[in-house]
Design a protein around this motif. Structure first.
Motif, PDB file in Angstrom:
ATOM      1  N   ARG A 213     -13.586  -2.785  13.228  1.00  0.00           N
ATOM      2  CA  ARG A 213     -12.976  -4.203  12.844  1.00  0.00           C
ATOM      3  C   ARG A 213     -12.766  -3.765  11.094  1.00  0.00           C
ATOM      4  NH1 ARG A 213     -18.250  -7.859  12.372  1.00  0.00           N
ATOM      5  NH2 ARG A 213     -19.196  -5.990  11.801  1.00  0.00           N
ATOM      6  N   LEU A 214     -11.521  -4.565  10.297  1.00  0.00           N
ATOM      7  CA  LEU A 214     -11.136  -4.260   9.199  1.00  0.00           C
ATOM      8  C   LEU A 214     -12.337  -5.244   8.427  1.00  0.00           C
ATOM      9  CD1 LEU A 214      -7.673  -5.228  10.031  1.00  0.00           C
ATOM     10  CD2 LEU A 214      -8.238  -2.640   9.466  1.00  0.00           C
ATOM     11  N   LYS A 215     -12.600  -4.379   7.823  1.00  0.00           N
ATOM     12  CA  LYS A 215     -13.878  -5.127   6.315  1.00  0.00           C
ATOM     13  C   LYS A 215     -13.366  -5.026   5.292  1.00  0.00           C
ATOM     14  CE  LYS A 215     -15.634  -0.693   7.764  1.00  0.00           C
ATOM     15  NZ  LYS A 215     -15.275  -0.881   8.804  1.00  0.00           N
ATOM     16  N   SER A 216     -11.896  -4.881   5.268  1.00  0.00           N
ATOM     17  CA  SER A 216     -12.105  -5.395   3.379  1.00  0.00           C
ATOM     18  C   SER A 216     -10.368  -5.182   3.000  1.00  0.00           C
ATOM     19  CB  SER A 216     -12.091  -3.664   2.423  1.00  0.00           C
ATOM     20  OG  SER A 216     -11.339  -2.498   2.450  1.00  0.00           O
ATOM     21  N   LYS A 217      -9.699  -5.674   2.574  1.00  0.00           N
ATOM     22  CA  LYS A 217      -8.040  -6.150   2.318  1.00  0.00           C
ATOM     23  C   LYS A 217      -6.699  -4.973   2.263  1.00  0.00           C
ATOM     24  CE  LYS A 217      -6.683  -6.883  -2.064  1.00  0.00           C
ATOM     25  NZ  LYS A 217      -5.507  -5.564  -2.179  1.00  0.00           N
ATOM     26  N   GLU A 218      -7.992  -3.961   1.175  1.00  0.00           N
ATOM     27  CA  GLU A 218      -7.173  -2.118   1.914  1.00  0.00           C
ATOM     28  C   GLU A 218      -6.931  -2.227   2.972  1.00  0.00           C
ATOM     29  OE1 GLU A 218      -9.951  -3.569  -0.840  1.00  0.00           O
ATOM     30  OE2 GLU A 218      -8.984  -3.446  -2.136  1.00  0.00           O
ATOM     31  N   GLU A 219      -8.316  -1.874   3.634  1.00  0.00           N
ATOM     32  CA  GLU A 219      -8.426  -1.409   4.965  1.00  0.00           C
ATOM     33  C   GLU A 219      -6.856  -2.153   6.225  1.00  0.00           C
ATOM     34  OE1 GLU A 219     -11.832  -1.886   7.174  1.00  0.00           O
ATOM     35  OE2 GLU A 219     -12.509   0.278   5.696  1.00  0.00           O
ATOM     36  N   ALA A 220      -6.722  -3.576   5.787  1.00  0.00           N
ATOM     37  CA  ALA A 220      -6.149  -4.191   6.500  1.00  0.00           C
ATOM     38  C   ALA A 220      -4.939  -3.852   6.082  1.00  0.00           C
ATOM     39  CB  ALA A 220      -6.279  -6.294   5.804  1.00  0.00           C
ATOM     40  N   GLU A 221      -4.571  -3.212   4.584  1.00  0.00           N
ATOM     41  CA  GLU A 221      -2.965  -2.840   4.376  1.00  0.00           C
ATOM     42  C   GLU A 221      -2.466  -1.698   4.760  1.00  0.00           C
ATOM     43  OE1 GLU A 221      -3.299  -3.866  -0.310  1.00  0.00           O
ATOM     44  OE2 GLU A 221      -2.792  -5.536   0.002  1.00  0.00           O
ATOM     45  N   LYS A 222      -3.405  -1.201   5.116  1.00  0.00           N
ATOM     46  CA  LYS A 222      -3.544   0.413   5.433  1.00  0.00           C
ATOM     47  C   LYS A 222      -3.092   0.628   6.408  1.00  0.00           C
ATOM     48  CE  LYS A 222      -6.369   5.332   6.020  1.00  0.00           C
ATOM     49  NZ  LYS A 222      -7.224   5.803   5.353  1.00  0.00           N
ATOM     50  N   TYR A 223      -4.043  -0.088   7.764  1.00  0.00           N
ATOM     51  CA  TYR A 223      -3.907  -0.043   9.004  1.00  0.00           C
ATOM     52  C   TYR A 223      -2.629  -1.222  10.138  1.00  0.00           C
ATOM     53  CZ  TYR A 223      -7.917   3.061   8.944  1.00  0.00           C
ATOM     54  OH  TYR A 223      -8.848   3.894   9.096  1.00  0.00           O
ATOM     55  N   LEU A 224      -2.517  -2.384   8.844  1.00  0.00           N
ATOM     56  CA  LEU A 224      -0.877  -3.113   9.563  1.00  0.00           C
ATOM     57  C   LEU A 224      -0.023  -2.846   9.299  1.00  0.00           C
ATOM     58  CD1 LEU A 224      -3.606  -5.909  10.002  1.00  0.00           C
ATOM     59  CD2 LEU A 224      -2.960  -4.419  11.747  1.00  0.00           C
ATOM     60  N   ASN A 225      -0.089  -2.113   7.556  1.00  0.00           N
ATOM     61  CA  ASN A 225       0.943  -1.651   7.235  1.00  0.00           C
ATOM     62  C   ASN A 225       1.719  -3.095   6.518  1.00  0.00           C
ATOM     63  OD1 ASN A 225       2.823  -0.037   5.459  1.00  0.00           O
ATOM     64  ND2 ASN A 225       4.736   0.057   7.462  1.00  0.00           N
ATOM     65  N   LEU A 226       1.023  -4.073   5.828  1.00  0.00           N
ATOM     66  CA  LEU A 226       1.771  -5.280   5.644  1.00  0.00           C
ATOM     67  C   LEU A 226       0.876  -5.865   4.436  1.00  0.00           C
ATOM     68  CD1 LEU A 226       1.891  -7.345   9.131  1.00  0.00           C
ATOM     69  CD2 LEU A 226       3.450  -6.492   7.716  1.00  0.00           C
ATOM     70  N   PRO A 227       2.135  -6.514   3.468  1.00  0.00           N
ATOM     71  CA  PRO A 227       1.146  -7.368   2.179  1.00  0.00           C
ATOM     72  C   PRO A 227      -0.275  -7.993   2.712  1.00  0.00           C
ATOM     73  CG  PRO A 227       2.801  -8.115   3.024  1.00  0.00           C
ATOM     74  CD  PRO A 227       3.291  -7.017   3.782  1.00  0.00           C
ATOM     75  N   VAL A 228      -1.712  -8.039   2.083  1.00  0.00           N
ATOM     76  CA  VAL A 228      -2.663  -9.446   2.080  1.00  0.00           C
ATOM     77  C   VAL A 228      -1.473 -10.505   1.171  1.00  0.00           C
ATOM     78  CG1 VAL A 228      -4.487  -9.834   2.258  1.00  0.00           C
ATOM     79  CG2 VAL A 228      -4.190  -7.929   3.289  1.00  0.00           C
ATOM     80  N   TYR A 229      -1.747 -11.473   1.429  1.00  0.00           N
ATOM     81  CA  TYR A 229      -1.214 -12.684   0.222  1.00  0.00           C
ATOM     82  C   TYR A 229      -3.113 -13.067   0.024  1.00  0.00           C
ATOM     83  CZ  TYR A 229       3.312 -11.821   1.381  1.00  0.00           C
ATOM     84  OH  TYR A 229       4.689 -10.707   1.396  1.00  0.00           O
ATOM     85  N   CYS A 230      -3.646 -13.269   1.015  1.00  0.00           N
ATOM     86  CA  CYS A 230      -5.065 -14.468   0.199  1.00  0.00           C
ATOM     87  C   CYS A 230      -5.488 -13.757   1.207  1.00  0.00           C
ATOM     88  CB  CYS A 230      -4.138 -15.783   0.374  1.00  0.00           C
ATOM     89  SG  CYS A 230      -4.762 -16.619   2.488  1.00  0.00           S
TER      90      CYS A 230
END
Length: 237
Positions: A213-230
């Protein structure tokens, strides 16, 4: 490899660096504390019960022989003979378990083979001395005593007859003891607990490594290569 909505591509392969979060490990331990503790308890208790009620107790008996130095007419020790005895220690220890000695011991104590006698014996030397300890461990306390006394006496008789070696004395003969020398209950319980602890550690490690599971905003941006807006906060009641 996968394509995102904006046409960018991202690739999550086996070359990604695996990072183990100590906080996450601690959270897994807290979450599964009782089950992990129960597993450790089961292993320790199981080892204790097997030792107590399944494993056959063993009994030991021992005797000590002494390579005596030559004493001259004035009562002084001949240190040349003392040094010679020290060099002979390992030879004597090897001769104690030779087939010719153990064959006679086997006959005297009435066991089935030389191997049975040899496997029961342990020959040791006390450091910086010419004392040799002969110890036998079997499931019968009387047999342990018989093996030790027979081994020592047959060895002394053989050395006197074949090598004219007369400076071997028995310091203390073997004694009969009905107190089991093994298996060691406390040691086996600790081994069982250690095995349970290792298994607990493997379970925790597997749970952490298989948690994708992606546990943080940083991990989401790293693995999805997408910006997290909220981010949606976790609200605890």
């Amino acid at each position: 490899m996968s394509t995102n909505n904006d046409g960018t591509k991202w690739n999550q392969d086996t070359n990604d660096e695996v990072e183990i979060d100590l906080l996450e490990i601690w959270q897994v331990i807290k979450k599964n504390f009782f089950s992990l503790f129960f597993l450790l308890f089961i292993f320790a208790t199981g080892a204790g019960l097997i030792t107590k009620f399944i494993l056959t107790p063993t009994y030991s008996s021992s005797s000590t022989i002494f390579l005596t130095p030559y004493i001259d007419e004035s009562g002084y020790i001949d240190y040349t003979s003392q040094n010679s005895n020290e060099r002979l220690i390992y030879n004597v220890m090897a001769l104690l378990v030779q087939d010719n000695v153990l064959a006679e011991v086997t006959k005297q104590v009435g066991v089935d083979s030389i191997k049975t006698v040899r496997d029961s014996l342990e020959i040791t030397n006390e450091s910086d001395t010419t004392l040799i300890k002969v110890e036998a461990t079997t499931e019968d306390p009387k047999l342990s005593k018989k093996i030790v006394n027979a081994t020592v006496q047959v060895f002394i008789d053989t050395m006197q007859e074949n090598l004219n070696l007369k400076n071997i004395e028995i310091v203390n003969p073997a004694k009969l003891s009905y107190v089991p020398s093994g298996p060691n209950l406390k040691k086996n319980i600790l081994i069982g607990a250690a095995m349970g602890f290792v298994l607990d550690g493997l379970i925790v490690l597997i749970k952490v490594l298989t948690n994708n599971r992606l546990k943080s905003k940083e991990e989401a941006e790293k693995y999805l290569n997408l910006p997290v807006y909220c981010e949606l906060p976790v609200i605890k009641e």
